[in-house]
Scaffold this motif. Structure first.
Motif, PDB file in Angstrom:
ATOM      1  N   LEU A 123      10.216   2.947 -13.109  1.00  0.00           N
ATOM      2  CA  LEU A 123      10.779   2.544 -12.121  1.00  0.00           C
ATOM      3  C   LEU A 123      11.917   3.855 -11.826  1.00  0.00           C
ATOM      4  O   LEU A 123      12.832   4.020 -12.464  1.00  0.00           O
ATOM      5  CB  LEU A 123      11.641   1.454 -12.000  1.00  0.00           C
ATOM      6  CG  LEU A 123      12.380   0.629 -10.801  1.00  0.00           C
ATOM      7  CD1 LEU A 123      11.242   0.936  -9.464  1.00  0.00           C
ATOM      8  CD2 LEU A 123      12.977  -0.356 -10.758  1.00  0.00           C
ATOM      9  N   THR A 124      11.808   4.498 -10.831  1.00  0.00           N
ATOM     10  CA  THR A 124      12.862   5.358 -10.189  1.00  0.00           C
ATOM     11  C   THR A 124      13.341   5.122  -8.853  1.00  0.00           C
ATOM     12  O   THR A 124      12.393   4.781  -7.890  1.00  0.00           O
ATOM     13  CB  THR A 124      12.253   6.743 -10.097  1.00  0.00           C
ATOM     14  OG1 THR A 124      10.921   6.649  -9.279  1.00  0.00           O
ATOM     15  CG2 THR A 124      11.753   7.353 -11.680  1.00  0.00           C
ATOM     16  N   GLY A 125      14.544   4.824  -8.708  1.00  0.00           N
ATOM     17  CA  GLY A 125      15.216   4.557  -7.251  1.00  0.00           C
ATOM     18  C   GLY A 125      14.849   2.973  -7.061  1.00  0.00           C
ATOM     19  O   GLY A 125      14.490   2.250  -7.860  1.00  0.00           O
ATOM     20  N   GLN A 126      15.502   2.672  -5.712  1.00  0.00           N
ATOM     21  CA  GLN A 126      15.110   1.266  -5.448  1.00  0.00           C
ATOM     22  C   GLN A 126      14.029   1.259  -4.313  1.00  0.00           C
ATOM     23  O   GLN A 126      13.999   1.946  -3.294  1.00  0.00           O
ATOM     24  CB  GLN A 126      16.406   0.837  -4.684  1.00  0.00           C
ATOM     25  CG  GLN A 126      16.590  -0.647  -4.481  1.00  0.00           C
ATOM     26  CD  GLN A 126      17.992  -0.707  -3.821  1.00  0.00           C
ATOM     27  OE1 GLN A 126      18.402  -0.403  -2.816  1.00  0.00           O
ATOM     28  NE2 GLN A 126      18.772  -1.861  -4.329  1.00  0.00           N
ATOM     29  N   ASN A 128      10.566  -1.370  -2.532  1.00  0.00           N
ATOM     30  CA  ASN A 128       9.930  -2.729  -2.451  1.00  0.00           C
ATOM     31  C   ASN A 128       9.424  -3.205  -3.384  1.00  0.00           C
ATOM     32  O   ASN A 128       8.388  -2.441  -3.967  1.00  0.00           O
ATOM     33  CB  ASN A 128       9.101  -2.447  -1.239  1.00  0.00           C
ATOM     34  CG  ASN A 128       8.699  -4.007  -0.737  1.00  0.00           C
ATOM     35  OD1 ASN A 128       7.402  -4.233  -1.127  1.00  0.00           O
ATOM     36  ND2 ASN A 128       9.262  -4.438   0.281  1.00  0.00           N
ATOM     37  N   THR A 129       9.879  -4.405  -3.990  1.00  0.00           N
ATOM     38  CA  THR A 129       9.148  -5.030  -5.135  1.00  0.00           C
ATOM     39  C   THR A 129       7.712  -5.295  -5.007  1.00  0.00           C
ATOM     40  O   THR A 129       6.995  -5.136  -5.963  1.00  0.00           O
ATOM     41  CB  THR A 129      10.118  -6.438  -5.277  1.00  0.00           C
ATOM     42  OG1 THR A 129      11.467  -6.186  -5.238  1.00  0.00           O
ATOM     43  CG2 THR A 129       9.440  -7.120  -6.495  1.00  0.00           C
ATOM     44  N   VAL A 130       7.175  -6.050  -3.815  1.00  0.00           N
ATOM     45  CA  VAL A 130       5.830  -5.960  -3.850  1.00  0.00           C
ATOM     46  C   VAL A 130       4.949  -4.795  -3.961  1.00  0.00           C
ATOM     47  O   VAL A 130       4.042  -4.712  -4.628  1.00  0.00           O
ATOM     48  CB  VAL A 130       5.328  -6.808  -2.412  1.00  0.00           C
ATOM     49  CG1 VAL A 130       3.767  -6.971  -2.602  1.00  0.00           C
ATOM     50  CG2 VAL A 130       6.221  -8.379  -2.480  1.00  0.00           C
ATOM     51  N   GLU A 131       5.310  -3.789  -3.014  1.00  0.00           N
ATOM     52  CA  GLU A 131       4.743  -2.470  -3.487  1.00  0.00           C
ATOM     53  C   GLU A 131       4.853  -1.904  -4.687  1.00  0.00           C
ATOM     54  O   GLU A 131       3.861  -1.250  -5.257  1.00  0.00           O
ATOM     55  CB  GLU A 131       5.395  -1.395  -2.352  1.00  0.00           C
ATOM     56  CG  GLU A 131       5.305  -1.959  -0.939  1.00  0.00           C
ATOM     57  CD  GLU A 131       5.646  -0.855   0.068  1.00  0.00           C
ATOM     58  OE1 GLU A 131       6.293   0.260  -0.443  1.00  0.00           O
ATOM     59  OE2 GLU A 131       5.815  -0.880   1.117  1.00  0.00           O
ATOM     60  N   VAL A 132       5.833  -1.976  -5.448  1.00  0.00           N
ATOM     61  CA  VAL A 132       5.892  -1.556  -6.790  1.00  0.00           C
ATOM     62  C   VAL A 132       4.896  -2.180  -7.721  1.00  0.00           C
ATOM     63  O   VAL A 132       4.275  -1.608  -8.380  1.00  0.00           O
ATOM     64  CB  VAL A 132       7.351  -1.740  -7.331  1.00  0.00           C
ATOM     65  CG1 VAL A 132       7.578  -1.532  -9.034  1.00  0.00           C
ATOM     66  CG2 VAL A 132       8.427  -0.731  -6.845  1.00  0.00           C
ATOM     67  N   LEU A 133       4.889  -3.798  -7.729  1.00  0.00           N
ATOM     68  CA  LEU A 133       3.954  -4.347  -8.496  1.00  0.00           C
ATOM     69  C   LEU A 133       2.373  -3.860  -8.221  1.00  0.00           C
ATOM     70  O   LEU A 133       1.689  -3.885  -9.124  1.00  0.00           O
ATOM     71  CB  LEU A 133       4.082  -5.801  -8.265  1.00  0.00           C
ATOM     72  CG  LEU A 133       5.596  -6.332  -8.621  1.00  0.00           C
ATOM     73  CD1 LEU A 133       5.669  -7.808  -8.297  1.00  0.00           C
ATOM     74  CD2 LEU A 133       5.773  -6.140 -10.260  1.00  0.00           C
ATOM     75  N   LEU A 134       2.045  -3.949  -6.788  1.00  0.00           N
ATOM     76  CA  LEU A 134       0.882  -3.552  -6.606  1.00  0.00           C
ATOM     77  C   LEU A 134       0.701  -1.926  -7.075  1.00  0.00           C
ATOM     78  O   LEU A 134      -0.481  -1.947  -7.767  1.00  0.00           O
ATOM     79  CB  LEU A 134       0.659  -3.535  -5.195  1.00  0.00           C
ATOM     80  CG  LEU A 134      -0.715  -3.172  -4.548  1.00  0.00           C
ATOM     81  CD1 LEU A 134      -1.705  -4.179  -5.092  1.00  0.00           C
ATOM     82  CD2 LEU A 134      -0.883  -3.246  -2.968  1.00  0.00           C
ATOM     83  N   ASN A 135       1.506  -1.178  -7.048  1.00  0.00           N
ATOM     84  CA  ASN A 135       1.337   0.204  -7.543  1.00  0.00           C
ATOM     85  C   ASN A 135       1.049   0.065  -9.135  1.00  0.00           C
ATOM     86  O   ASN A 135       0.348   1.087  -9.684  1.00  0.00           O
ATOM     87  CB  ASN A 135       2.494   1.153  -7.215  1.00  0.00           C
ATOM     88  CG  ASN A 135       2.657   1.519  -5.978  1.00  0.00           C
ATOM     89  OD1 ASN A 135       1.525   1.380  -5.092  1.00  0.00           O
ATOM     90  ND2 ASN A 135       3.942   1.768  -5.289  1.00  0.00           N
TER      91      ASN A 135
END
Length: 933
Positions: A123-126, A128-135
């Motif tokens: 994880l780098t930077g802040q 969106n939670t849902v976008e991160v999980l999908l990625n």
């Protein structure tokens, strides 16, 4: 699950975690656990609130078998239907102290699970939670290769990263470690992934249990992620156990005891099948309930076709009319009037005159009015006197002058017809004599009423007339063209005065009033076509097919042409859908529904090819729009315009958008897979009907009625769940793959699976019966199965025909076969056609497939007349290493015959069979040398 041991052992209590964790989308209706050796099964909940079974086994045994049966109902679930708390919208975020007290075990990364996951993702930077999980799950799906490994411990995350591959449980554990390092609470999940096809039992694929993860998001709760497939978990994921470690979610947990270590064998079988409904009446009830819920009144009609048991003559091959077809039509119509619609009238009407045909076609209709019509019966010897009495009384009954005129018949000088000029104007009957000194019927074929010399009448003379023709045992009464009210009045009054059996003739009223119904027997090329009345529900349609099958069989008619291979009549069994009235037509105000239907049919070639006749493709009677010279762009634009039309009655716009696209190559609006010729094609085709023409009459009414229910269910399904997927540009794949039976079955199972998920679960067995009949097995060559496939016969140039106009021919000299074999057989053996190896490609996990086209006949006219006929053919199985012939068969144009004398010889292979396009499934034996170097 089954464990086998070399010697008897004793067992500890076995813990089973295979029971769904129910939520708003999943309901368990029944569960059953059986163990062998017999034991006591106790259900309870474990530390993680999983439903488990403790199986206490009191006996020793050489086998431990645990069987769990579940019946669950799954509702659609949107995996993104949640809201995350404000403080957790972006990563990283912190759980509250209260949350951490519960979530702590799911946040910990144990030493044995430690792995350098940063080399894959960090994880780098802040963000969106849902976008991160999908990625993250999409990244794992791309980077980690999936492998099936039902046995053994899960690999550590470090091992998965090193190998870049793993089973679903390995990938899930890696995903858990990766996300836990970001501070998220993650639990491991095991269960069922229920993305399966409806399939007949012997073809069902073995399934595996699945593993994935759930992440706790404040405000949203536990959210399922599947890193194996790279998606968020929807209703297809049925969780049976959750936990912090892999040991917490093991489907079976226990041990065995013996005096020494006893070798064991493990087997597992998981069968997930959408529930199907074998009772079609129950299934039809669900369809009708779904239509009623949407306030849709959807009528359906059909056009089954028949031929004699021993068809002879052009009328039963290619011609529409002939010497015997009319007699069959009257037999069927009379039986319908007598047995099914007492009090109806049998009514002969002229039909269309098609280019190239000498005489117009006809129809014999059974007309049931809102009241029964009875004809008094008297002995045949009184027919002449009775007819004279009718001539005396009918004008008086109608209130007109007795303007009868005698007409001579040059085709039979002993016979005569009587003509009464008659019309109905402004609510009253009118008649005035024709100013002709003598009436002579023309030499045309047909009843006297169609042979009146109207061209000889002076301008202004009335041209409508009632014609009476007297025969020894019946009367023929030809009525003038009338609207429904005067039509009924004239029939009833003439019937009351008739001396005996009447053959009614003339024209059916242009608009059929509510309470009336018409069933027709019509002349069609090569067949007798029966036009069913509109049916409000499917059971009414089915009953018509059953009753007509009994009547036609009694009259010597059938739906099967006998020959080398089973075949239908060659005529259609078209289905027509519309509304009970034009005002209540469901299509006029729902153009987006029509777009949904057209999109779905275009995506599923099985609906165009599986239930039609042997003649398919651009020159057939029901070509798909994308094989009729129409581009996907034009079809897509039309669908998008349909989807954006303003609310209201849009019948004219719908017709204008589709009439130029739903045609054949020559622009014929009738010859199309989905024909809109009867939708709003004024003045004669404005009935609001969509006609599906890629259907042939099947040999069993149960088969035809099941296909009709499938169509009705699909229309209902597509209203509730519109298909908005862009059209598929199939290109060469359309004919390369989907003229082969196996691909058609694959496509149909996808259709049946979508319907089953919606709640319309068809039993696939009856469709498999139809499939096997349509594509018979020609040869079982070892483990290789050869079936007849479809062939698209190309149209040829116009050819002058002696005595008629030019006619269009197709090149029907080609034939296509499908070859199926398991991969294990093809690893050691090769398939040769006339010494040329046939190459196979993968169809699914257990079958390889190949198609073959060859010239089966020398026809005129045809393409490439210099290429000789390629029959007989030799099919050979030979070893790959030595080309030693294992078996050989000879095809003589009718059947395969084994040639044992060729066995154990050595084959001298020629060049391999070539495909017209690189990578195609179908090869063409006419190609001697590759086009591609």
């Amino acid at each position: 699950m089954r464990y086998r041991y070399e010697r008897a052992v004793t067992f500890s209590p076995q813990t089973v975690r295979l029971y769904p964790r129910t939520d708003q989308a999943i309901v368990t209706h029944r569960l059953k656990t059986e163990v062998n050796p017999p034991g006591d099964v106790q259900y309870r909940r474990d530390l993680f609130d999983n439903v488990i079974a403790q199986c206490i086994l009191g006996e020793a045994g050489e086998r431990l078998e645990i069987t769990v049966q579940l019946d669950i109902e799954i509702a659609p679930k949107n995996p993104f239907h949640f809201l995350v708390a404000n403080h957790a919208v972006n990563l990283p975020f912190d759980y509250t102290e209260a949350e951490l007290q519960v979530l702590a075990p799911f946040c910990e990364v144990r030493p044995e699970d430690a792995a350098p996951t940063e080399e894959l993702w960090a994880l780098t930077g802040q963000r969106n939670t849902v976008e991160v999980l999908l990625n993250v799950v999409q990244l794992l799906q791309r980077e980690i290769a999936y492998e099936i490994r039902p046995e053994g411990e899960a690999r550590t995350p470090r091992e998965v990263l090193e190998l870049r591959s793993g089973a679903c449980r390995d990938i899930a554990q890696l995903c858990a470690v990766l996300l836990r390092k970001t501070g998220l609470a993650v639990r491991l999940v095991s269960g069922f992934f229920c993305q399966v096809d409806v399939e007949i039992k012997e073809r069902r694929m073995d399934r595996e249990l699945h593993a994935w993860v759930e992440v706790y998001l404040p405000g949203a709760g536990w959210i399922g992620l599947d890193p194996t497939n790279g998606i968020f978990c929807d209703h297809r994921f049925v969780a049976t156990a959750v936990g912090a470690r892999m040991a917490d979610i093991a489907p079976i947990e226990g041990s065995y005891f013996g005096s020494e270590k006893v070798p064991a064998q493990f087997e597992a079988h998981l069968d997930i099948q959408p529930r199907v409904e074998p009772d079609l009446e129950v299934l039809a009830g669900r369809v009708e309930a779904s239509l009623a819920e949407a306030e849709l009144e959807l009528t359906m009609g059909g056009e089954p076709t028949f031929v004699p048991d021993k068809p002879e003559g052009a009328e039963w091959v290619y011609a529409a009319v002939g010497p015997t077809k009319l007699g069959y039509a009257y037999q069927v119509a009379d039986a319908v009037a007598e047995r099914l619609w007492p009090g109806s009238v049998v009514f002969y009407t002229p039909g269309k005159l098609y280019p190239g045909e000498v005489n117009p076609r006809w129809a014999v209709n059974v007309i049931r009015m809102d009241e029964a019509c009875e004809v008094p019966m008297v002995p045949p010897e009184d027919m002449g006197a009775g007819a004279a009495n009718l001539r005396d009384l009918l004008p008086e009954t109608l209130g007109v002058a007795p303007s009868w005129q005698r007409a001579s018949d040059p085709r039979d000088e002993k016979r005569e017809a009587w003509v009464l000029p008659l019309d109905h104007v402004d609510g009253a009957w009118t008649s005035q004599p024709w100013p002709a000194a003598e009436l002579v019927l023309t030499l045309a074929e047909g009843p006297a009423g169609l042979r009146l010399p109207l061209n000889q009448l002076p301008e202004g003379a009335p041209r409508r007339a009632l014609v009476l023709d007297v025969f020894a045992d019946h009367l023929e009464i030809f009525l003038p063209p009338l609207l429904a009210g005067p039509f009924k009045e004239l029939v009833f009054k003439a019937a009351a005065l008739s001396p005996g059996r009447v053959r009614w003739q003339g024209y059916v009223p242009p608009e059929i009033p509510e309470g009336w119904a018409v069933m027709g027997c019509t002349a069609d090329p090569g067949v007798l076509e029966l036009n069913l009345p509109p049916c409000r529900v499917w059971t009414e349609y089915r009953d018509w097919l059953v009753r007509l099958e009994a009547i036609t069989a009694e009259k010597g008619l059938t739906t099967v042409r006998k020959g080398r291979l089973p075949a239908g009549t060659g005529g259609g069994s078209h289905l027509l859908f519309g509304g009970p009235t034009l005002a209540a037509n469901p299509f006029f105000t729902r153009p987006e529904w029509i777009a949904s239907i057209l999109r779905y049919w275009q995506h599923h070639p099985a609906l165009a090819y599986l239930f039609t006749g042997n003649y398919v493709g651009p020159a057939s009677q029901a070509p798909r729009p994308d094989e009729s010279g129409k581009t996907c762009l034009d079809l897509e634009l039309a669908c998008r315009q349909l989807e954006t039309l303003k609310p209201g009655d849009r019948r004219s716009e719908i017709h204008e958008l589709l009439r130029h696209l739903q045609t054949d190559l020559g622009g014929n609006t009738h010859r199309s897979e989905a024909s809109f010729d009867k939708f709003w094609n004024l003045p004669q085709g404005g009935y609001g009907l969509i006609e599906f023409r890629a259907l042939e009459t099947l040999p069993k009414p149960a088969w035809s009625s099941t296909v009709a229910l499938l169509w009705r269910a699909l229309l209902t399904f597509l209203h509730h769940r519109p298909c908005r997927t862009s059209l598929e540009d199939w290109g060469h794949r359309l004919h390369d793959q989907y003229l082969l039976p196996a691909f058609l079955w694959q496509d149909l199972t996808q259709v049946l699976s979508e319907l089953a998920e919606f709640g319309f679960g068809f039993d696939p067995e009856i469709f498999r019966e139809i499939w096997a009949w349509r594509f018979p097995r020609l040869c079982a060559a070892g483990q290789v199965t050869v079936r007849r496939a479809l062939e698209s016969w190309p149209p040829l140039a116009e050819v002058p025909v002696l005595g008629g106009s030019t006619s269009r021919f197709v090149d029907g000299s080609m034939e296509r076969w499908e070859f199926l074999a398991p991969p294990s057989a093809l690893s050691a053996e090769a398939v040769f056609i006339d010494g040329r190896e046939l190459l196979f490609r993968k169809l699914n996990g257990r079958e390889m497939i190949s198609g073959l086209r060859f010239r089966a006949a020398a026809l005129y006219p045809a393409l490439h007349p210099e290429i000789p006929v390629q029959v007989p053919l030799t099919l050979t199985l030979a070893t790959r290493d030595e080309n030693r012939i294992l078996h050989a068969w000879r095809y003589d144009g009718n059947a395969f015959v084994e040639a044992p004398e060729a066995n154990d010889q050595t084959l001298e292979p020629g060049p391999p069979c070539e495909a017209a396009i690189p990578g195609a499934y179908t090869h063409d034996l006419r190609i001697g040398k590759s086009f591609f170097g």
